[in-house]
Design a protein around this motif. Structure first.
Motif, PDB file in Angstrom:
ATOM      1  N   LEU A 163       0.813  -1.210   0.000  1.00 11.79           N
ATOM      2  CA  LEU A 163       0.000   0.000   0.000  1.00 11.79           C
ATOM      3  C   LEU A 163       0.849   1.264   0.000  1.00 11.79           C
ATOM      4  CD1 LEU A 163      -3.009  -0.907   2.310  1.00 11.79           C
ATOM      5  CD2 LEU A 163      -2.912  -0.796  -0.188  1.00 11.79           C
ATOM      6  N   LEU A 164       2.032   1.187   0.584  1.00 17.97           N
ATOM      7  CA  LEU A 164       2.944   2.336   0.518  1.00 17.97           C
ATOM      8  C   LEU A 164       3.351   2.605  -0.925  1.00 17.97           C
ATOM      9  CD1 LEU A 164       5.212   1.660   3.625  1.00 17.97           C
ATOM     10  CD2 LEU A 164       3.417   3.400   3.388  1.00 17.97           C
ATOM     11  N   LEU A 165       3.599   1.548  -1.681  1.00 13.97           N
ATOM     12  CA  LEU A 165       3.925   1.697  -3.102  1.00 13.97           C
ATOM     13  C   LEU A 165       2.748   2.277  -3.879  1.00 13.97           C
ATOM     14  CD1 LEU A 165       5.851  -1.618  -3.831  1.00 13.97           C
ATOM     15  CD2 LEU A 165       6.772   0.699  -3.911  1.00 13.97           C
ATOM     16  N   VAL A 166       1.561   1.769  -3.603  1.00 18.09           N
ATOM     17  CA  VAL A 166       0.372   2.275  -4.296  1.00 18.09           C
ATOM     18  C   VAL A 166       0.188   3.755  -3.996  1.00 18.09           C
ATOM     19  CG1 VAL A 166      -2.142   2.088  -4.471  1.00 18.09           C
ATOM     20  CG2 VAL A 166      -0.750   0.009  -4.357  1.00 18.09           C
ATOM     21  N   GLU A 167       0.315   4.116  -2.737  1.00 14.72           N
ATOM     22  CA  GLU A 167       0.162   5.518  -2.338  1.00 14.72           C
ATOM     23  C   GLU A 167       1.213   6.409  -3.003  1.00 14.72           C
ATOM     24  OE1 GLU A 167       0.766   7.891   1.774  1.00 14.72           O
ATOM     25  OE2 GLU A 167      -0.671   6.243   1.845  1.00 14.72           O
ATOM     26  N   ALA A 168       2.430   5.919  -3.101  1.00 15.50           N
ATOM     27  CA  ALA A 168       3.523   6.724  -3.643  1.00 15.50           C
ATOM     28  C   ALA A 168       3.475   6.854  -5.164  1.00 15.50           C
ATOM     29  CB  ALA A 168       4.871   6.125  -3.232  1.00 15.50           C
ATOM     30  N   LEU A 169       3.016   5.824  -5.868  1.00 16.66           N
ATOM     31  CA  LEU A 169       3.135   5.806  -7.324  1.00 16.66           C
ATOM     32  C   LEU A 169       1.841   6.085  -8.085  1.00 16.66           C
ATOM     33  CD1 LEU A 169       5.514   2.732  -7.685  1.00 16.66           C
ATOM     34  CD2 LEU A 169       6.111   5.159  -7.752  1.00 16.66           C
ATOM     35  N   ALA A 170       0.702   5.845  -7.474  1.00 22.07           N
ATOM     36  CA  ALA A 170      -0.567   6.069  -8.171  1.00 22.07           C
ATOM     37  C   ALA A 170      -0.932   7.548  -8.139  1.00 22.07           C
ATOM     38  CB  ALA A 170      -1.674   5.243  -7.517  1.00 22.07           C
ATOM     39  N   ASP A 171      -1.608   7.998  -9.186  1.00 20.06           N
ATOM     40  CA  ASP A 171      -2.126   9.361  -9.190  1.00 20.06           C
ATOM     41  C   ASP A 171      -3.248   9.500  -8.171  1.00 20.06           C
ATOM     42  OD1 ASP A 171      -0.372  10.041 -11.201  1.00 20.06           O
ATOM     43  OD2 ASP A 171      -1.825   9.704 -12.803  1.00 20.06           O
ATOM     44  N   ASP A 172      -4.012   8.429  -7.989  1.00 26.71           N
ATOM     45  CA  ASP A 172      -5.094   8.403  -7.019  1.00 26.71           C
ATOM     46  C   ASP A 172      -5.349   6.942  -6.675  1.00 26.71           C
ATOM     47  OD1 ASP A 172      -7.063   9.403  -5.361  1.00 26.71           O
ATOM     48  OD2 ASP A 172      -8.479   9.861  -6.967  1.00 26.71           O
ATOM     49  N   TRP A 173      -5.868   6.690  -5.478  1.00 24.97           N
ATOM     50  CA  TRP A 173      -6.206   5.325  -5.102  1.00 24.97           C
ATOM     51  C   TRP A 173      -7.183   5.359  -3.942  1.00 24.97           C
ATOM     52  CZ3 TRP A 173      -5.240   2.325  -0.648  1.00 24.97           C
ATOM     53  CH2 TRP A 173      -4.541   2.973   0.366  1.00 24.97           C
ATOM     54  N   GLY A 174      -7.803   4.241  -3.670  1.00 23.73           N
ATOM     55  CA  GLY A 174      -8.728   4.182  -2.552  1.00 23.73           C
ATOM     56  C   GLY A 174      -9.322   2.800  -2.385  1.00 23.73           C
ATOM     57  N   VAL A 175     -10.228   2.729  -1.408  1.00 28.24           N
ATOM     58  CA  VAL A 175     -10.926   1.492  -1.100  1.00 28.24           C
ATOM     59  C   VAL A 175     -12.401   1.822  -0.962  1.00 28.24           C
ATOM     60  CG1 VAL A 175     -11.156  -0.423   0.530  1.00 28.24           C
ATOM     61  CG2 VAL A 175      -8.915   0.629   0.161  1.00 28.24           C
ATOM     62  N   GLN A 176     -13.231   1.014  -1.580  1.00 22.83           N
ATOM     63  CA  GLN A 176     -14.671   1.201  -1.503  1.00 22.83           C
ATOM     64  C   GLN A 176     -15.290  -0.066  -0.931  1.00 22.83           C
ATOM     65  OE1 GLN A 176     -16.598   1.539  -5.299  1.00 22.83           O
ATOM     66  NE2 GLN A 176     -18.454   2.400  -4.427  1.00 22.83           N
ATOM     67  N   LEU A 177     -15.982   0.075   0.209  1.00 22.01           N
ATOM     68  CA  LEU A 177     -16.668  -1.072   0.790  1.00 22.01           C
ATOM     69  C   LEU A 177     -17.949  -1.336   0.013  1.00 22.01           C
ATOM     70  CD1 LEU A 177     -16.266  -0.443   4.609  1.00 22.01           C
ATOM     71  CD2 LEU A 177     -15.091  -2.129   3.212  1.00 22.01           C
ATOM     72  N   ARG A 178     -18.236  -2.627  -0.168  1.00 27.02           N
ATOM     73  CA  ARG A 178     -19.459  -3.058  -0.834  1.00 27.02           C
ATOM     74  C   ARG A 178     -20.109  -4.116   0.043  1.00 27.02           C
ATOM     75  NH1 ARG A 178     -17.755  -3.466  -7.170  1.00 27.02           N
ATOM     76  NH2 ARG A 178     -17.361  -1.250  -7.435  1.00 27.02           N
ATOM     77  N   GLY A 179     -21.336  -4.439  -0.239  1.00 29.68           N
ATOM     78  CA  GLY A 179     -22.040  -5.442   0.550  1.00 29.68           C
ATOM     79  C   GLY A 179     -21.376  -6.802   0.531  1.00 29.68           C
ATOM     80  N   ASP A 180     -20.675  -7.103  -0.552  1.00 27.84           N
ATOM     81  CA  ASP A 180     -20.027  -8.408  -0.694  1.00 27.84           C
ATOM     82  C   ASP A 180     -18.510  -8.329  -0.557  1.00 27.84           C
ATOM     83  OD1 ASP A 180     -19.665  -6.984  -3.018  1.00 27.84           O
ATOM     84  OD2 ASP A 180     -20.025  -8.678  -4.353  1.00 27.84           O
ATOM     85  N   GLY A 181     -18.000  -7.304   0.079  1.00 27.13           N
ATOM     86  CA  GLY A 181     -16.553  -7.163   0.276  1.00 27.13           C
ATOM     87  C   GLY A 181     -16.109  -5.748   0.007  1.00 27.13           C
TER      88      GLY A 181
END
Length: 160
Positions: free
Chosen positions: A132-150
């Motif tokens: 996740l540190l790599l994702v945060e450092a290299l992506a222009d944007d990122w996130g997590v979205q909770l859904r009913g099935d995960g």
């Protein structure tokens, strides 16, 4: 793989212009459409060999879509998200990559766990836990979205 079938069905990644040209019905490729710029895969639980195949197919798709400059970063970040999903959940994962008309890549990895991913404090000698540190450092944007099935963990990369 299940029963010798490919994880990535060919019809999901073959463009309509490829099928038309192969059938001999058109001399010039059709205009690009959104369906030509989508890669989809369903991954079995704990199938870590699938990570390599996802990276490979993503690189090929980005070259075919005309944005090979995104491939190195996209491969790295996609493999981090897919690996996390396969290691930390029990239901496998669904991988989707879409290139928008303005050459923005969005990669989503859906898994069956409702627990949000978190950063772990790592020692200098640790061999894992930095995804996740790599994702945060290299992506222009990122996130997590909770859904009913995960949840869906995603990142975006813009044109370079």
């Amino acid at each position: 793989m299940k029963d010798g079938q490919a994880r990535f069905p060919r019809q999901r990644t073959t463009s309509s212009s490829d099928r038309i040209a192969a059938a001999g019905r058109a001399e010039q490729p059709a205009a690009p459409c959104a369906l030509q710029r989508r890669l989809h895969a369903m991954l079995d639980p704990a199938d870590l060999l699938a990570v390599r195949e996802v990276r490979h197919r993503l690189r090929l798709a980005l070259v075919r879509w005309g944005v090979p400059q995104l491939a190195d970063t996209a491969e790295l970040l996609a493999s981090e998200l897919v690996t996390n999903a396969l290691l930390h959940t029990t239901r496998g994962a669904v991988f989707d990559a879409v290139l928008t008309p303005d050459a923005r890549l969005r990669v989503e990895v859906q898994d069956g766990a409702a627990k949000l991913p978190g950063r772990r404090v790592q020692s200098d000698q640790a061999t894992s836990g930095r995804g996740l540190l790599l994702v945060e450092a290299l992506a222009d944007d990122w996130g997590v979205q909770l859904r009913g099935d995960g949840k869906v963990t995603w990142f975006e990369l813009g044109p370079l």
